[in-house]
Design an enzyme around this catalytic site. Structure first.
Site, PDB file in Angstrom:
ATOM      1  N   LYS A 148       1.109  -1.341  -0.087  1.00  0.00           N
ATOM      2  CA  LYS A 148      -0.421  -0.103  -0.462  1.00  0.00           C
ATOM      3  C   LYS A 148       0.772   1.538  -0.350  1.00  0.00           C
ATOM      4  CE  LYS A 148      -1.933  -0.482   4.013  1.00  0.00           C
ATOM      5  NZ  LYS A 148      -1.341  -2.255   3.806  1.00  0.00           N
ATOM      6  N   ARG A 197      -0.781  -9.104  13.440  1.00  0.00           N
ATOM      7  CA  ARG A 197      -1.284  -7.557  12.826  1.00  0.00           C
ATOM      8  C   ARG A 197      -1.848  -8.174  11.457  1.00  0.00           C
ATOM      9  NH1 ARG A 197       3.329  -4.800  10.534  1.00  0.00           N
ATOM     10  NH2 ARG A 197       2.369  -3.416   9.549  1.00  0.00           N
ATOM     11  N   ARG A 228      -9.734   1.521   9.035  1.00  0.00           N
ATOM     12  CA  ARG A 228      -8.491   0.267   9.108  1.00  0.00           C
ATOM     13  C   ARG A 228      -9.888  -0.041  10.181  1.00  0.00           C
ATOM     14  NH1 ARG A 228      -3.338   0.873   8.764  1.00  0.00           N
ATOM     15  NH2 ARG A 228      -2.240  -1.173   9.572  1.00  0.00           N
ATOM     16  N   ARG A 276      10.953  -7.111   4.417  1.00  0.00           N
ATOM     17  CA  ARG A 276      11.129  -5.902   4.048  1.00  0.00           C
ATOM     18  C   ARG A 276      12.031  -4.728   4.943  1.00  0.00           C
ATOM     19  NH1 ARG A 276       5.931  -2.357   4.953  1.00  0.00           N
ATOM     20  NH2 ARG A 276       5.769  -3.189   7.234  1.00  0.00           N
TER      21      ARG A 276
HETATM   22  P1  AMP Z   1       1.004   0.858   9.242  1.00  0.00           P
HETATM   23  O1  AMP Z   1       2.168   2.015   8.768  1.00  0.00           O
HETATM   24  O2  AMP Z   1       0.118   1.398   8.600  1.00  0.00           O
HETATM   25  O3  AMP Z   1       1.218  -0.884   9.244  1.00  0.00           O
HETATM   26  O4  AMP Z   1       0.882   0.937  10.440  1.00  0.00           O
HETATM   27  C1  AMP Z   1       1.795   0.637  12.143  1.00  0.00           C
HETATM   28  C2  AMP Z   1       0.595   0.886  12.671  1.00  0.00           C
HETATM   29  O5  AMP Z   1       0.225   1.916  12.948  1.00  0.00           O
HETATM   30  C3  AMP Z   1      -0.626  -0.283  12.995  1.00  0.00           C
HETATM   31  O6  AMP Z   1      -0.289  -1.844  13.237  1.00  0.00           O
HETATM   32  C4  AMP Z   1      -1.378   0.412  14.443  1.00  0.00           C
HETATM   33  O7  AMP Z   1      -1.164   0.375  15.384  1.00  0.00           O
HETATM   34  C5  AMP Z   1      -1.294   1.554  13.854  1.00  0.00           C
HETATM   35  N1  AMP Z   1      -1.938   2.305  12.499  1.00  0.00           N
HETATM   36  C6  AMP Z   1      -2.111   2.912  11.801  1.00  0.00           C
HETATM   37  N2  AMP Z   1      -2.942   2.954  11.043  1.00  0.00           N
HETATM   38  C7  AMP Z   1      -4.118   2.669  11.826  1.00  0.00           C
HETATM   39  C8  AMP Z   1      -5.159   3.023  11.951  1.00  0.00           C
HETATM   40  N3  AMP Z   1      -6.197   3.496  10.565  1.00  0.00           N
HETATM   41  N4  AMP Z   1      -6.452   2.751  13.139  1.00  0.00           N
HETATM   42  C9  AMP Z   1      -5.397   2.291  14.236  1.00  0.00           C
HETATM   43  N5  AMP Z   1      -4.284   2.443  14.287  1.00  0.00           N
HETATM   44  C10 AMP Z   1      -4.035   2.284  13.046  1.00  0.00           C
END
Ligand code: AMP
Length: 223
Positions: free
Chosen positions: A13, A168, A88, A124
Site C-alpha cells: 500500500k 497484525r 482500518r 522489508r
Molecule cells: P501501518 O504502517 O499502516 O502498517 O501501521 C502501523 C501501525 O500503526 C498499525 O499496526 C497500528 O498499530 C497503527 N495504525 C496505523 N493506522 C491505523 C489506523 N487507521 N487505525 C488504528 N491504528 C493504526
C-alpha cells in the site's frame, strides 16, 4: 477523488500509494507514517500509540480519526487524496464519510496471501530518516543496509518481527477485512492481485484508475 488502499500489512500500500501520488498528483495520507513520526518525536500522542503499535494492535479510533480530520481540510487535499492504512475498521470508514461526505471514492484491495505477507515483511527494511521502503529480495538498496536517498542505516520495523506480524494479521482478518464487504456494498470496491513486481502491480492499478478517473470526469461534464 478519494483512493482508499486496502490490503494486509506488506501488500504494498505504501509503495503503490507513493507511485499513485507521483503519477496522478493526489497526496498520500498514511496514518502509520504519521503515528511513527509522533512516536519518534516522543509526543504525548506518540506515547499513547507506541505500546499498541509494538503489539500490532490498532491505535484508538479517536486518535487516528483526529489525525485525518486535521489534514484533509487543508487546501492541498481539495482535489483528492490517497489513503494508506486508513480506514482500518468500519467505525473509521463511517467517521471518514462524516468528515468528508459526497466525495467520489474508490477502494482498491491489494490482495496478498498470509504466507506471502510473512515472507515479504521479513524481507522489508525501512529508512528511519526518510521512510523509504526497501525489500532485501525485490527492491534492495544499492549499498547493503544503507538508504539510497539519505544514507541512513536501514532498520527492520519493530512490528515487522515474525511474532508481531501474526498479531497484525489477526487484526487485519478480524477488523479490516470487513471493509471489503462494506465498500463492495457501496459499489466502489476493486481487487488487484498483489503478487508480482512493483511495476506490474502498479500497471494494474493505473489501468483501473485511468478508467475510473475518466469515468468520473464524464459524470461531471454531463451533470
Ligand atoms: P501501518 O504502517 O499502516 O502498517 O501501521 C502501523 C501501525 O500503526 C498499525 O499496526 C497500528 O498499530 C497503527 N495504525 C496505523 N493506522 C491505523 C489506523 N487507521 N487505525 C488504528 N491504528 C493504526
Amino acid at each position: 477523488m478519494r483512493i482508499i488502499l486496502l490490503g494486509p500489512p506488506g501488500s504494498g500500500k505504501g509503495t503503490q500509494g507513493s507511485l499513485i501520488e507521483k503519477k496522478y498528483g493526489f497526496p498520500k495520507i498514511s496514518t502509520g507514517d504519521f503515528l511513527r513520526i509522533e512516536v519518534q518525536e516522543g509526543t504525548l500522542l506518540g506515547k499513547e500509540a507506541e505500546a499498541k503499535m509494538r503489539r500490532g494492535e490498532l491505535v484508538n479510533d479517536d486518535i487516528v480519526v483526529g489525525m485525518i480530520k486535521s489534514r484533509i481540510v487543508k487546501p492541498e487535499y481539495k482535489r483528492g487524496y490517497i489513503m494508506d492504512g486508513f480506514p482500518r475498521n468500519i467505525v473509521q470508514a463511517q467517521r471518514l464519510e462524516e468528515i468528508d461526505p459526497d466525495r467520489k471514492e474508490i477502494a482498491i484491495e491489494i490482495f496478498l496471501s498470509d504466507q506471502a505477507v510473512f515472507e515479504r515483511l521479513g524481507e522489508r527494511r525501512v529508512c528511519p530518516g526518510c521512510e523509504r521502503i526497501y525489500n532485501l529480495k525485490d527492491k534492495p538498496p544499492k549499498k547493503e543496509d544503507i538508504c539510497d536517498a539519505c544514507e541512513e542505516k536501514l532498520i527492520l520495523r519493530d512490528d515487522d518481527r515474525a511474532e508481531v506480524i501474526k498479531d497484525r494479521m489477526k487484526v487485519y482478518h478480524e477488523q479490516t477485512e470487513a471493509l471489503i464487504d462494506y465498500y463492495t456494498k457501496k459499489n466502489v470496491y476493486f481487487k488487484i492481485e498483489g503478487e508480482g513486481t512493483i511495476e506490474t502491480v502498479f500497471e494494474k492499478i493505473s489501468a483501473l484508475l485511468d478508467r475510473e478517473i475518466a469515468g468520473s470526469q464524464e459524470v461531471e461534464i454531463t451533470k
